[in-house]
Design a protein around this motif. Structure first.
Motif, PDB file in Angstrom:
ATOM      1  N   ARG A 142      -6.781  -1.487 -17.091  1.00  0.00           N
ATOM      2  CA  ARG A 142      -7.379  -0.214 -16.675  1.00  0.00           C
ATOM      3  C   ARG A 142      -8.710  -0.497 -15.974  1.00  0.00           C
ATOM      4  NH1 ARG A 142      -3.082   0.768 -18.748  1.00  0.00           N
ATOM      5  NH2 ARG A 142      -2.528   2.471 -20.121  1.00  0.00           N
ATOM      6  N   ASN A 143      -8.919   0.147 -14.866  1.00  0.00           N
ATOM      7  CA  ASN A 143     -10.202   0.089 -14.174  1.00  0.00           C
ATOM      8  C   ASN A 143     -10.787  -1.313 -14.085  1.00  0.00           C
ATOM      9  OD1 ASN A 143     -10.291   2.746 -13.372  1.00  0.00           O
ATOM     10  ND2 ASN A 143     -11.091   3.409 -15.344  1.00  0.00           N
ATOM     11  N   THR A 144      -9.971  -2.185 -13.517  1.00  0.00           N
ATOM     12  CA  THR A 144     -10.396  -3.544 -13.206  1.00  0.00           C
ATOM     13  C   THR A 144      -9.628  -3.978 -11.960  1.00  0.00           C
ATOM     14  OG1 THR A 144     -10.665  -5.779 -14.097  1.00  0.00           O
ATOM     15  CG2 THR A 144      -8.668  -4.605 -14.729  1.00  0.00           C
ATOM     16  N   SER A 145     -10.161  -4.915 -11.242  1.00  0.00           N
ATOM     17  CA  SER A 145      -9.449  -5.407 -10.063  1.00  0.00           C
ATOM     18  C   SER A 145      -8.058  -5.878 -10.475  1.00  0.00           C
ATOM     19  CB  SER A 145     -10.220  -6.553  -9.408  1.00  0.00           C
ATOM     20  OG  SER A 145     -11.445  -6.087  -8.915  1.00  0.00           O
ATOM     21  N   GLY A 146      -7.044  -5.418  -9.751  1.00  0.00           N
ATOM     22  CA  GLY A 146      -5.674  -5.783 -10.031  1.00  0.00           C
ATOM     23  C   GLY A 146      -4.903  -4.756 -10.851  1.00  0.00           C
ATOM     24  N   ALA A 147      -5.594  -3.831 -11.505  1.00  0.00           N
ATOM     25  CA  ALA A 147      -4.908  -2.793 -12.284  1.00  0.00           C
ATOM     26  C   ALA A 147      -4.065  -1.942 -11.335  1.00  0.00           C
ATOM     27  CB  ALA A 147      -5.910  -1.942 -13.039  1.00  0.00           C
ATOM     28  N   ARG A 148      -2.885  -1.515 -11.816  1.00  0.00           N
ATOM     29  CA  ARG A 148      -1.964  -0.766 -10.964  1.00  0.00           C
ATOM     30  C   ARG A 148      -1.601   0.563 -11.608  1.00  0.00           C
ATOM     31  NH1 ARG A 148       2.916  -3.707 -10.742  1.00  0.00           N
ATOM     32  NH2 ARG A 148       3.523  -2.381  -9.028  1.00  0.00           N
ATOM     33  N   PHE A 149      -1.407   1.579 -10.746  1.00  0.00           N
ATOM     34  CA  PHE A 149      -0.943   2.881 -11.217  1.00  0.00           C
ATOM     35  C   PHE A 149      -0.070   3.531 -10.157  1.00  0.00           C
ATOM     36  CE2 PHE A 149      -5.111   3.622  -9.324  1.00  0.00           C
ATOM     37  CZ  PHE A 149      -4.986   4.797  -8.610  1.00  0.00           C
ATOM     38  N   ARG A 150       0.643   4.558 -10.586  1.00  0.00           N
ATOM     39  CA  ARG A 150       1.518   5.297  -9.675  1.00  0.00           C
ATOM     40  C   ARG A 150       1.020   6.737  -9.580  1.00  0.00           C
ATOM     41  NH1 ARG A 150       7.308   4.395 -10.259  1.00  0.00           N
ATOM     42  NH2 ARG A 150       6.748   4.193 -12.440  1.00  0.00           N
ATOM     43  N   GLU A 151       1.018   7.258  -8.364  1.00  0.00           N
ATOM     44  CA  GLU A 151       0.734   8.680  -8.136  1.00  0.00           C
ATOM     45  C   GLU A 151       2.042   9.367  -7.775  1.00  0.00           C
ATOM     46  OE1 GLU A 151      -3.687   8.653  -6.109  1.00  0.00           O
ATOM     47  OE2 GLU A 151      -1.945   8.792  -4.808  1.00  0.00           O
ATOM     48  N   VAL A 152       2.349  10.453  -8.458  1.00  0.00           N
ATOM     49  CA  VAL A 152       3.478  11.296  -8.080  1.00  0.00           C
ATOM     50  C   VAL A 152       2.895  12.381  -7.188  1.00  0.00           C
ATOM     51  CG1 VAL A 152       5.287  12.850  -8.878  1.00  0.00           C
ATOM     52  CG2 VAL A 152       4.705  10.795 -10.215  1.00  0.00           C
ATOM     53  N   HIS A 153       3.459  12.526  -6.005  1.00  0.00           N
ATOM     54  CA  HIS A 153       2.921  13.458  -5.020  1.00  0.00           C
ATOM     55  C   HIS A 153       3.667  14.786  -5.041  1.00  0.00           C
ATOM     56  CE1 HIS A 153       1.169   9.933  -2.508  1.00  0.00           C
ATOM     57  NE2 HIS A 153       0.553  10.117  -3.654  1.00  0.00           N
ATOM     58  N   LYS A 154       2.939  15.833  -4.721  1.00  0.00           N
ATOM     59  CA  LYS A 154       3.534  17.159  -4.577  1.00  0.00           C
ATOM     60  C   LYS A 154       4.310  17.167  -3.272  1.00  0.00           C
ATOM     61  CE  LYS A 154      -0.354  19.280  -6.917  1.00  0.00           C
ATOM     62  NZ  LYS A 154      -1.544  20.097  -6.769  1.00  0.00           N
ATOM     63  N   ASN A 155       5.563  17.540  -3.370  1.00  0.00           N
ATOM     64  CA  ASN A 155       6.400  17.565  -2.189  1.00  0.00           C
ATOM     65  C   ASN A 155       7.516  18.574  -2.446  1.00  0.00           C
ATOM     66  OD1 ASN A 155       8.022  16.999   0.044  1.00  0.00           O
ATOM     67  ND2 ASN A 155       7.413  14.848   0.020  1.00  0.00           N
ATOM     68  N   ALA A 156       7.661  19.533  -1.576  1.00  0.00           N
ATOM     69  CA  ALA A 156       8.591  20.639  -1.802  1.00  0.00           C
ATOM     70  C   ALA A 156      10.053  20.210  -1.833  1.00  0.00           C
ATOM     71  CB  ALA A 156       8.385  21.703  -0.736  1.00  0.00           C
ATOM     72  N   ASP A 157      10.422  19.242  -1.034  1.00  0.00           N
ATOM     73  CA  ASP A 157      11.841  18.947  -0.895  1.00  0.00           C
ATOM     74  C   ASP A 157      12.331  17.707  -1.641  1.00  0.00           C
ATOM     75  OD1 ASP A 157      10.416  17.321   0.799  1.00  0.00           O
ATOM     76  OD2 ASP A 157      11.838  17.436   2.452  1.00  0.00           O
ATOM     77  N   ARG A 158      11.453  16.828  -2.111  1.00  0.00           N
ATOM     78  CA  ARG A 158      11.900  15.624  -2.820  1.00  0.00           C
ATOM     79  C   ARG A 158      10.741  15.004  -3.590  1.00  0.00           C
ATOM     80  NH1 ARG A 158       9.627  14.051   1.378  1.00  0.00           N
ATOM     81  NH2 ARG A 158       9.634  12.288   2.695  1.00  0.00           N
ATOM     82  N   ASP A 159      11.087  14.167  -4.559  1.00  0.00           N
ATOM     83  CA  ASP A 159      10.062  13.429  -5.273  1.00  0.00           C
ATOM     84  C   ASP A 159       9.481  12.363  -4.362  1.00  0.00           C
ATOM     85  OD1 ASP A 159      10.397  14.856  -7.593  1.00  0.00           O
ATOM     86  OD2 ASP A 159      11.809  13.426  -8.463  1.00  0.00           O
ATOM     87  N   SER A 160       8.189  12.228  -4.422  1.00  0.00           N
ATOM     88  CA  SER A 160       7.485  11.272  -3.592  1.00  0.00           C
ATOM     89  C   SER A 160       6.405  10.637  -4.450  1.00  0.00           C
ATOM     90  CB  SER A 160       6.885  12.022  -2.400  1.00  0.00           C
ATOM     91  OG  SER A 160       5.979  11.238  -1.699  1.00  0.00           O
ATOM     92  N   TYR A 161       6.166   9.376  -4.251  1.00  0.00           N
ATOM     93  CA  TYR A 161       5.134   8.720  -5.037  1.00  0.00           C
ATOM     94  C   TYR A 161       4.495   7.602  -4.221  1.00  0.00           C
ATOM     95  CZ  TYR A 161       8.494   4.973  -5.829  1.00  0.00           C
ATOM     96  OH  TYR A 161       9.380   3.954  -5.640  1.00  0.00           O
ATOM     97  N   ALA A 162       3.373   7.118  -4.721  1.00  0.00           N
ATOM     98  CA  ALA A 162       2.682   5.986  -4.115  1.00  0.00           C
ATOM     99  C   ALA A 162       2.333   4.994  -5.207  1.00  0.00           C
ATOM    100  CB  ALA A 162       1.413   6.453  -3.405  1.00  0.00           C
ATOM    101  N   LEU A 163       2.413   3.727  -4.866  1.00  0.00           N
ATOM    102  CA  LEU A 163       1.962   2.672  -5.756  1.00  0.00           C
ATOM    103  C   LEU A 163       0.531   2.323  -5.373  1.00  0.00           C
ATOM    104  CD1 LEU A 163       5.145   0.418  -5.822  1.00  0.00           C
ATOM    105  CD2 LEU A 163       4.377   2.091  -7.525  1.00  0.00           C
ATOM    106  N   GLN A 210       0.166   2.513  -1.314  1.00  0.00           N
ATOM    107  CA  GLN A 210       1.303   2.406  -0.399  1.00  0.00           C
ATOM    108  C   GLN A 210       2.405   3.364  -0.816  1.00  0.00           C
ATOM    109  OE1 GLN A 210       2.660  -1.503   0.842  1.00  0.00           O
ATOM    110  NE2 GLN A 210       0.937  -2.400  -0.261  1.00  0.00           N
ATOM    111  N   ASN A 211       2.941   4.056   0.178  1.00  0.00           N
ATOM    112  CA  ASN A 211       4.151   4.840  -0.030  1.00  0.00           C
ATOM    113  C   ASN A 211       5.047   4.624   1.181  1.00  0.00           C
ATOM    114  OD1 ASN A 211       3.250   6.580   2.013  1.00  0.00           O
ATOM    115  ND2 ASN A 211       2.484   8.100   0.589  1.00  0.00           N
ATOM    116  N   LYS A 212       6.122   5.387   1.298  1.00  0.00           N
ATOM    117  CA  LYS A 212       7.052   5.193   2.417  1.00  0.00           C
ATOM    118  C   LYS A 212       6.400   5.445   3.768  1.00  0.00           C
ATOM    119  CE  LYS A 212      11.050   6.750  -0.204  1.00  0.00           C
ATOM    120  NZ  LYS A 212      12.043   7.814  -0.317  1.00  0.00           N
TER     121      LYS A 212
END
Length: 147
Positions: A46-67, A84-86
């Motif tokens: 958590r909160n250190t260089s290299g820590a990773r998380f995923r964001e789930v994005h609001k999107n009307a037509d499909r699930d979208s996320y970013a790493l 990064q996302n699509k």
């Protein structure tokens, strides 16, 4: 394709430690970032260089996320996140400077279109940058209304 960027600076009437902690707590992202629905850590770091998380994005037509990965973390001074996302590869860099009882937050956002969005560059990247820039002022308004 080239990387596009914006630089913004905003003074928020919160002490530097409190503001840094708020922005660094990913559970707050959905409250001030318009496109974020929720976030979750992907590992025990958590909160250190290299820590990773995923964001789930609001999107009307499909699930979208970013790493997302924290690229740089200097407590109460700087936080940089690579996302990064699509559609986009972006880097958010937040720098915090105390200003009496307030904080000057400097934000640099760099973005490069990916996939099909490369075909409509620079329109897509500029639209993305503008939406993200609004989040900084949403954060200021939200936090200052709490006081």
């Amino acid at each position: 394709m080239c990387m596009r960027s914006i630089h913004q600076q905003v003074k928020i009437n919160w002490p530097v430690r409190a503001l840094f902690n708020y922005v660094s707590d990913i559970s707050n992202n959905a409250s001030w970032q318009e496109h974020v629905e929720k976030t979750e850590w992907l590992n025990d770091e958590r909160n250190t260089s290299g820590a990773r998380f995923r964001e789930v994005h609001k999107n009307a037509d499909r699930d979208s996320y970013a790493l997302c990965q924290i690229d740089e973390f200097v407590p109460y001074q700087k936080r940089s996140v690579v996302t990064q996302n699509k559609s986009f590869h972006s880097t958010y860099t937040y720098e915090f400077e105390p200003a009496n009882e307030s904080t000057v937050m400097k934000v640099t956002l760099e973005v490069r279109a990916r996939g099909l969005y490369k075909l409509i560059e620079p329109f897509a990247a500029n639209r993305f940058l503008q939406a993200q820039a609004r989040d900084i002022f949403r954060l200021k308004e939200m936090l200052e209304l709490e006081d």
